[in-house]
Design a protein around this motif. Sequence first.
Motif, PDB file in Angstrom:
ATOM      1  N   THR A 127       9.559  -2.664   6.991  1.00  0.00           N
ATOM      2  CA  THR A 127      10.121  -2.863   5.670  1.00  0.00           C
ATOM      3  C   THR A 127       9.279  -3.863   4.894  1.00  0.00           C
ATOM      4  O   THR A 127       8.937  -3.653   3.725  1.00  0.00           O
ATOM      5  CB  THR A 127      11.556  -3.399   5.784  1.00  0.00           C
ATOM      6  N   GLU A 128       8.922  -4.942   5.573  1.00  0.00           N
ATOM      7  CA  GLU A 128       8.135  -5.964   4.894  1.00  0.00           C
ATOM      8  C   GLU A 128       6.754  -5.416   4.521  1.00  0.00           C
ATOM      9  O   GLU A 128       6.271  -5.616   3.410  1.00  0.00           O
ATOM     10  CB  GLU A 128       7.992  -7.174   5.813  1.00  0.00           C
ATOM     11  N   TRP A 129       6.149  -4.679   5.451  1.00  0.00           N
ATOM     12  CA  TRP A 129       4.806  -4.142   5.210  1.00  0.00           C
ATOM     13  C   TRP A 129       4.806  -3.158   4.044  1.00  0.00           C
ATOM     14  O   TRP A 129       3.962  -3.241   3.153  1.00  0.00           O
ATOM     15  CB  TRP A 129       4.282  -3.460   6.478  1.00  0.00           C
ATOM     16  N   LEU A 130       5.799  -2.248   4.049  1.00  0.00           N
ATOM     17  CA  LEU A 130       5.865  -1.268   2.970  1.00  0.00           C
ATOM     18  C   LEU A 130       6.107  -1.959   1.636  1.00  0.00           C
ATOM     19  O   LEU A 130       5.539  -1.584   0.621  1.00  0.00           O
ATOM     20  CB  LEU A 130       6.982  -0.259   3.219  1.00  0.00           C
ATOM     21  N   GLY A 131       6.957  -2.989   1.669  1.00  0.00           N
ATOM     22  CA  GLY A 131       7.225  -3.719   0.444  1.00  0.00           C
ATOM     23  C   GLY A 131       5.961  -4.362  -0.109  1.00  0.00           C
ATOM     24  O   GLY A 131       5.762  -4.440  -1.313  1.00  0.00           O
ATOM     25  N   ASN A 132       5.078  -4.807   0.797  1.00  0.00           N
ATOM     26  CA  ASN A 132       3.857  -5.464   0.325  1.00  0.00           C
ATOM     27  C   ASN A 132       2.785  -4.478  -0.106  1.00  0.00           C
ATOM     28  O   ASN A 132       2.096  -4.706  -1.095  1.00  0.00           O
ATOM     29  CB  ASN A 132       3.279  -6.350   1.431  1.00  0.00           C
ATOM     30  N   THR A 133       2.608  -3.379   0.659  1.00  0.00           N
ATOM     31  CA  THR A 133       1.486  -2.496   0.351  1.00  0.00           C
ATOM     32  C   THR A 133       1.861  -1.335  -0.552  1.00  0.00           C
ATOM     33  O   THR A 133       1.043  -0.885  -1.329  1.00  0.00           O
ATOM     34  CB  THR A 133       0.897  -1.873   1.635  1.00  0.00           C
ATOM     35  N   GLY A 134       3.068  -0.860  -0.435  1.00  0.00           N
ATOM     36  CA  GLY A 134       3.379   0.398  -1.080  1.00  0.00           C
ATOM     37  C   GLY A 134       3.909   0.285  -2.495  1.00  0.00           C
ATOM     38  O   GLY A 134       4.355   1.265  -3.059  1.00  0.00           O
ATOM     39  N   ARG A 135       3.880  -0.904  -3.072  1.00  0.00           N
ATOM     40  CA  ARG A 135       4.486  -1.102  -4.376  1.00  0.00           C
ATOM     41  C   ARG A 135       5.908  -0.534  -4.408  1.00  0.00           C
ATOM     42  O   ARG A 135       6.292   0.205  -5.311  1.00  0.00           O
ATOM     43  CB  ARG A 135       3.640  -0.448  -5.470  1.00  0.00           C
ATOM     44  N   VAL A 155      -3.651   3.344   1.347  1.00  0.00           N
ATOM     45  CA  VAL A 155      -4.179   2.387   2.315  1.00  0.00           C
ATOM     46  C   VAL A 155      -5.648   2.687   2.631  1.00  0.00           C
ATOM     47  O   VAL A 155      -6.493   1.800   2.640  1.00  0.00           O
ATOM     48  CB  VAL A 155      -3.339   2.435   3.605  1.00  0.00           C
ATOM     49  N   ILE A 156      -5.940   3.972   2.854  1.00  0.00           N
ATOM     50  CA  ILE A 156      -7.299   4.353   3.236  1.00  0.00           C
ATOM     51  C   ILE A 156      -8.287   4.000   2.118  1.00  0.00           C
ATOM     52  O   ILE A 156      -9.330   3.392   2.374  1.00  0.00           O
ATOM     53  CB  ILE A 156      -7.368   5.872   3.502  1.00  0.00           C
ATOM     54  N   SER A 157      -7.950   4.377   0.898  1.00  0.00           N
ATOM     55  CA  SER A 157      -8.907   4.126  -0.174  1.00  0.00           C
ATOM     56  C   SER A 157      -9.056   2.630  -0.420  1.00  0.00           C
ATOM     57  O   SER A 157     -10.114   2.163  -0.820  1.00  0.00           O
ATOM     58  CB  SER A 157      -8.506   4.867  -1.450  1.00  0.00           C
ATOM     59  N   ARG A 158      -7.996   1.879  -0.139  1.00  0.00           N
ATOM     60  CA  ARG A 158      -8.124   0.429  -0.298  1.00  0.00           C
ATOM     61  C   ARG A 158      -9.026  -0.175   0.774  1.00  0.00           C
ATOM     62  O   ARG A 158      -9.847  -1.041   0.495  1.00  0.00           O
ATOM     63  CB  ARG A 158      -6.752  -0.242  -0.273  1.00  0.00           C
ATOM     64  N   ILE A 159      -8.866   0.324   2.000  1.00  0.00           N
ATOM     65  CA  ILE A 159      -9.747  -0.155   3.073  1.00  0.00           C
ATOM     66  C   ILE A 159     -11.192   0.197   2.734  1.00  0.00           C
ATOM     67  O   ILE A 159     -12.105  -0.614   2.868  1.00  0.00           O
ATOM     68  CB  ILE A 159      -9.346   0.496   4.417  1.00  0.00           C
ATOM     69  N   PHE A 160     -11.376   1.455   2.253  1.00  0.00           N
ATOM     70  CA  PHE A 160     -12.713   1.913   1.910  1.00  0.00           C
ATOM     71  C   PHE A 160     -13.332   1.030   0.834  1.00  0.00           C
ATOM     72  O   PHE A 160     -14.459   0.566   0.967  1.00  0.00           O
ATOM     73  CB  PHE A 160     -12.616   3.363   1.416  1.00  0.00           C
TER      74      PHE A 160
END
Lengths: 282, 433
Positions: A76-84, B281-286
């Motif tokens: 949940t925390e990870w998705l909240g941070n990366t997935g907007r 995620v992939i394009s950001r890593i790239f």
Amino acid sequence: MNYPDFWVILTGILAAGSCGLIGSFLVLRNNAMLGDAISHAVLPGLVLAFLITYSRGVVPMLIGAGLMGLLTAFLTEWLGNTGRLYKDAALCIVFTLLFSIGVILVSIYTSQVDLDQECVLYGEIAYTPWDVLVIGGTDYGPRAVWILGGIFLANILFITLFFKQLKISSFDPALATSLGISERLWHYLLMTMVSLTVVAAFESVGAILVVAMLIIPGATAFLLTRKLVMMLVLSVIIGTICAVGGFYGASYFNASIAGFMAVVGGIVFAGSVFISKAFKLS
Amino acid sequence: MTLRFFSMADANVRWVVTGSIFLGGAAGGLGAFTFLQKRSLLGDTIAHSALPGIGLAFLITGRKDFLFLLIGAAMTGWLGAVLINTIIRHTRIKQDSALGIVLTFLFGLGIVILTYIQKSGAGAQAGLNKFLFGQAAAMGKDDVTILAVSGSIMLTLIFVLFNKFKIISFDPGFAKSIGLKVGWLQFLMTSLIVCSVVIGLQAVGVVLMAAMLITPSAAARQWTDRLSLLIVLASVFGILAGIMGAYISFLAPRFPTGPWMVVSISVIFGFSILFAPERGVISRIFRHRQNQRKTTLDHLLKALFKAGLNEKKWDTYYPVDQINKMWSFTKGQLRWGLARLKRRGVIEKSGDMYRLTDTGVKEGSRILRLHRLWEVYLSRFLELPDDHVHRDAEDMEHILTPEMEKKLLKLLGQPEVDPHNQEIPYLDREVTS
């Protein structure tokens, strides 16, 4: 009251008490729905632990479910941070997926896991008296009572030992940080305890009652007092009322005990809203 | 089997697929607003709250008429939404706990009614259980007609009220100030959420319906910033998951469909979060790796350039371990970077030693100049102390474009030294002053 009824009620009280104690902190931290999510998410952990070890041993179950609970919190925390995504959306996505996987596993392996899809939701508390713990040929009473009793004591111990840390990090995270109490650490410790409690209660009372007992007793007690210790004591008392009331209500209507416990919980909550209004408690 | 499903020769398959398409599309599209208003968990609570309505409708009418069951579900779903608002408004319980209380209370009530029906002799109607986890295969022609009509009405409403919904979702304060009836529109939107939850009951079930509202939008969010496109994409994703669910229900009719639909939509979500351009995620890593590589190359050039700057001569070859001392490179970076620069023709090799070519000297000059120009800029215009400008220039030297450089030069008037009194090289440009 006959013998099996006593065990069913005791199981209910222990489940409600354990959940109520730890759930009080969820309510205080505005994390109630994370409790809901974890209660659903432990299912695949339970089933996998069973399918791997092929036994209903307590330890693998606790490990499987504990891992799933932490996974929910992390994801949940990870998705909240990366997935907007907002936190609530992330939570919703994670737990519905994990629960779905659990239900699919249960529906495929029904005959092996000794669970069915409905039982996942509302448990089989009525059968607990016959699932007894036998060591060396001696009958020590229902297994669920032992497991839930253990978790109940573990929760009391956890809260007593770390009362200060839990209290400060729940009420004033900023102060906690300045005192050197890591807010994150206690968050995850609490979530671990929630997962363990949830999984212990899950088998006998099902996902829905676990959520009910995590949130309702704590929230009800929260309305009636402003003292944390009092709130914890009240949450256990309210849990007990739900368990006893739920059992007799369900017997009267010949319906699900777990479901009725949640209904009694709702009624007790409504009552406490009126009491707190009438006596200006909050 | 697969062919039989996708050829849709079977009338039953056609109904199930049509129903799932309407369900997925409507839930996905409407869910976008729930998602954006941070009311994801409200959807979950409303879905669970629909259960007692189904049971009550059955108890009252004594029949399993789909329309009545839906009306019952909608009514208690609504009751759930109202109860949450009441609790939040009148007690000091926060939204989060209020959601949990209402959810478990009404769902518990639903379970009580369902088990009561099961055990009270009307056992033949145990089919109500399929509303827990859904069973797409059970949809017939009449059910699909109801789904199609209500789904179309909902999508039309979104279309007509799109602008208003957009404003109240993003800026309720502004909505009020331009005279929109926010309360009424919110009411309408909550009703739409209730309806979308209700039409999913049969195929997805109450327990997992929230996912069909939220996950499509969350997946769509990875691809776009525009609300209109978000809604369209979310609907498409919802439809895809719906068809998947219908397919699985067709293969194994006894299995509940809801979990499979949720897994399908979660796969779409996972794919989106990994592979979406820009945000994935992939394009950001790239991108991150590309930046890091450019930084390494820039540092190598700069280090070799600086080594010859004092004497203005760059004909010495440097052994690898000496280059390594000029900047803290890792071994891998150094090997890779030198090979890459050599291929680009900006350095040349003799034995295991390297030096800059003429192009290399110019490129090195450019990087060092950008660094020092930026230092001058920071110290002159932002009046930062001289010992605070290096770190920032270290980042900017990789980023500044030729246009920005031109503007900087114009602004600063081609300074000769940086704030640390070190020469600013202009080897690769005509000095115009």
